[in-house]
Scaffold this motif. Structure first.
Motif, PDB file in Angstrom:
ATOM      1  N   LEU A 218      96.222 -48.612  -2.944  1.00  0.00           N
ATOM      2  CA  LEU A 218      95.067 -46.794  -4.510  1.00  0.00           C
ATOM      3  C   LEU A 218      95.445 -46.161  -3.807  1.00  0.00           C
ATOM      4  O   LEU A 218      95.720 -45.248  -4.430  1.00  0.00           O
ATOM      5  CB  LEU A 218      93.996 -46.945  -3.861  1.00  0.00           C
ATOM      6  N   GLU A 221     102.055 -42.490  -4.511  1.00  0.00           N
ATOM      7  CA  GLU A 221     101.355 -42.086  -6.050  1.00  0.00           C
ATOM      8  C   GLU A 221     102.152 -42.328  -6.996  1.00  0.00           C
ATOM      9  O   GLU A 221     101.095 -42.011  -8.230  1.00  0.00           O
ATOM     10  CB  GLU A 221     102.966 -40.809  -5.615  1.00  0.00           C
ATOM     11  N   LYS A 222     102.086 -43.554  -7.177  1.00  0.00           N
ATOM     12  CA  LYS A 222     102.143 -43.849  -8.431  1.00  0.00           C
ATOM     13  C   LYS A 222     100.959 -44.762  -8.872  1.00  0.00           C
ATOM     14  O   LYS A 222     100.261 -45.026  -7.690  1.00  0.00           O
ATOM     15  CB  LYS A 222     103.185 -45.058  -8.292  1.00  0.00           C
ATOM     16  N   SER A 223      99.962 -45.264  -9.336  1.00  0.00           N
ATOM     17  CA  SER A 223      98.906 -45.965 -10.211  1.00  0.00           C
ATOM     18  C   SER A 223      98.811 -47.542  -9.242  1.00  0.00           C
ATOM     19  O   SER A 223     100.010 -47.794  -9.210  1.00  0.00           O
ATOM     20  CB  SER A 223      99.153 -46.159 -11.471  1.00  0.00           C
ATOM     21  N   PRO A 224      97.923 -47.686  -9.525  1.00  0.00           N
ATOM     22  CA  PRO A 224      97.074 -48.577  -8.239  1.00  0.00           C
ATOM     23  C   PRO A 224      97.486 -50.222  -9.867  1.00  0.00           C
ATOM     24  O   PRO A 224      97.670 -49.253 -10.247  1.00  0.00           O
ATOM     25  CB  PRO A 224      95.730 -49.350  -7.802  1.00  0.00           C
ATOM     26  N   ASP A 226      96.600 -52.354 -11.922  1.00  0.00           N
ATOM     27  CA  ASP A 226      95.654 -53.270 -12.975  1.00  0.00           C
ATOM     28  C   ASP A 226      94.660 -54.242 -12.439  1.00  0.00           C
ATOM     29  O   ASP A 226      93.324 -53.882 -12.843  1.00  0.00           O
ATOM     30  CB  ASP A 226      96.359 -53.734 -14.337  1.00  0.00           C
ATOM     31  N   HIS A 228      93.091 -53.593  -9.192  1.00  0.00           N
ATOM     32  CA  HIS A 228      92.459 -52.939  -7.951  1.00  0.00           C
ATOM     33  C   HIS A 228      91.384 -52.546  -8.294  1.00  0.00           C
ATOM     34  O   HIS A 228      90.673 -52.958  -9.479  1.00  0.00           O
ATOM     35  CB  HIS A 228      93.338 -51.785  -8.217  1.00  0.00           C
ATOM     36  N   ARG A 235      89.221 -43.233  -8.491  1.00  0.00           N
ATOM     37  CA  ARG A 235      91.020 -43.652  -8.806  1.00  0.00           C
ATOM     38  C   ARG A 235      91.245 -42.229  -9.215  1.00  0.00           C
ATOM     39  O   ARG A 235      91.943 -41.701  -8.788  1.00  0.00           O
ATOM     40  CB  ARG A 235      90.941 -44.589 -10.422  1.00  0.00           C
ATOM     41  N   GLU A 236      90.499 -41.575  -9.604  1.00  0.00           N
ATOM     42  CA  GLU A 236      90.379 -39.897 -10.401  1.00  0.00           C
ATOM     43  C   GLU A 236      90.352 -39.226  -9.062  1.00  0.00           C
ATOM     44  O   GLU A 236      91.245 -37.938  -8.631  1.00  0.00           O
ATOM     45  CB  GLU A 236      89.105 -39.533 -11.476  1.00  0.00           C
ATOM     46  N   ASN A 239      93.777 -39.912  -7.161  1.00  0.00           N
ATOM     47  CA  ASN A 239      94.870 -38.923  -7.942  1.00  0.00           C
ATOM     48  C   ASN A 239      95.022 -37.148  -7.626  1.00  0.00           C
ATOM     49  O   ASN A 239      95.808 -36.927  -7.267  1.00  0.00           O
ATOM     50  CB  ASN A 239      94.872 -38.925  -9.441  1.00  0.00           C
TER      51      ASN A 239
END
Length: 326
Positions: A218, A221-224, A226, A228, A235-236, A239
């Motif tokens: 989580l 830098e890249k998205s966790p 799917d 997760h 998540r926001e 980010n």
């Protein structure tokens, strides 16, 4: 750069490096793994003093990959120079905590990992089975410990209260656990494990392992991944923290690892998943900053950490439910 002296394994005391190699990433669940990466990553880990490797039959072919690497590296790094941590009870197809399956699982793991003994074996994700199932599995593991097949017996899982309750049961039965593994509870958005240190110690649990300071991918830098369990709002928030760090020339993953390392005095080790050699080097660099008292030593780092805590405030010490992550 010295995380351990890589002394011969002491059967009475775990002398593991403060960073342990998390091989769950070899499953491919967190991100794609190039064929040559595992060997490169494990080799670099050895070179930098990491002497403990954590895996499980549940992590696809992680045990097989590690075992093949250990065979290749055996001339330089014999079995006496490192520790192996694996698990029983959870498999790709189901949960099976029966004594018969536990014994068979230990044998299978030994074969896959190219070893005749295991340093640590956990009952894997104890929150998903009954307390009686865990009790029976632990009894079998302690029998294997008496035989010398296992050196340390423990449990792993997410809910801290469940880990504590089972530790209490074992203590009351005069067979206390040697070790517990907790994950995603000592990171930027959740430090609840810290409030449990003394509780576990009071139950004669001698070793506490913290896993996943990046909270299962989580805090990067890249998205966790799917799968997760973090909700959209968390998540926001992450980010926003990622962008804040990046705009200040910092990396959220390195900040998160440094933050978790701040609790190292109360931990036997921290398990970090390494996909490649670069990730190993980055984590060791963070550890060396801690050794030099250089973590969050600049005004910029201090400011960013304060702002990240503000961003995360609505989610501090919030844990997802069992139904979210099975």
């Amino acid at each position: 750069m010295d995380l351990s002296k890589r002394e011969a394994v002491d059967q009475k005391r775990l002398q593991v490096s403060k960073i342990s190699f998390g091989a769950a990433v070899f499953s491919g669940w967190h991100n794609p793994i190039e064929k040559e990466w595992p060997l490169q990553a494990v080799t670099r880990a050895f070179e930098l003093g990491i002497n403990a490797f954590d895996t499980s039959p549940y992590y696809n072919n992680s045990e097989e990959i590690l075992g093949s690497i250990f065979k290749i590296l055996k001339p330089k790094y014999p079995r006496s120079t490192y520790y192996l941590f694996t698990k029983v009870g959870r498999y790709k197809e189901d949960f099976d905590y029966s004594p018969k399956r536990v014994r068979k699982s230990v044998e299978e793991s030994c074969n896959k990992l190219d070893t005749d003994y295991l340093d640590v074996v956990y009952c894997h994700d104890v929150e998903f089975v009954s307390e009686n199932d865990v009790k029976n599995a632990l009894m079998e593991l302690f029998e294997l410990k008496k035989m010398g097949k296992i050196k340390y017996v423990g449990i792993s899982g997410y809910p801290l209260d469940v880990l504590l309750k089972i530790s209490q049961i074992q203590y009351d039965n005069k067979q206390p656990l040697d070790i517990i593994l907790s994950y995603s509870h000592l990171c930027l958005h959740n430090t609840r494990l810290a409030s449990y240190f003394n509780k576990f110690r009071s139950l004669d649990v001698n070793h506490i392992i913290n896993a996943s300071p990046l909270s299962m991918g989580l805090l990067r830098e890249k998205s966790p991944p799917d799968w997760h369990p973090a909700p959209l709002e968390l998540r926001e928030a992450v980010n926003k923290a990622v962008k804040l760090a990046k705009n200040n020339g910092l990396n959220i993953s390195e900040l998160a690892i440094q933050f978790s390392f701040g609790f190292e005095k109360d931990l036997t080790s921290t398990v970090i998943g390494f996909s490649n050699a670069k990730e190993v080097e980055e984590s060791v660099r963070c550890w060396n900053k801690l050794r030099k008292k250089a973590c969050f030593s600049t005004e910029k780092e201090k400011m960013v950490l304060i702002e990240i805590k503000k961003i995360m405030e609505p989610w501090i010490n919030w844990s997802w439910s069992k139904n979210d992550y099975k």
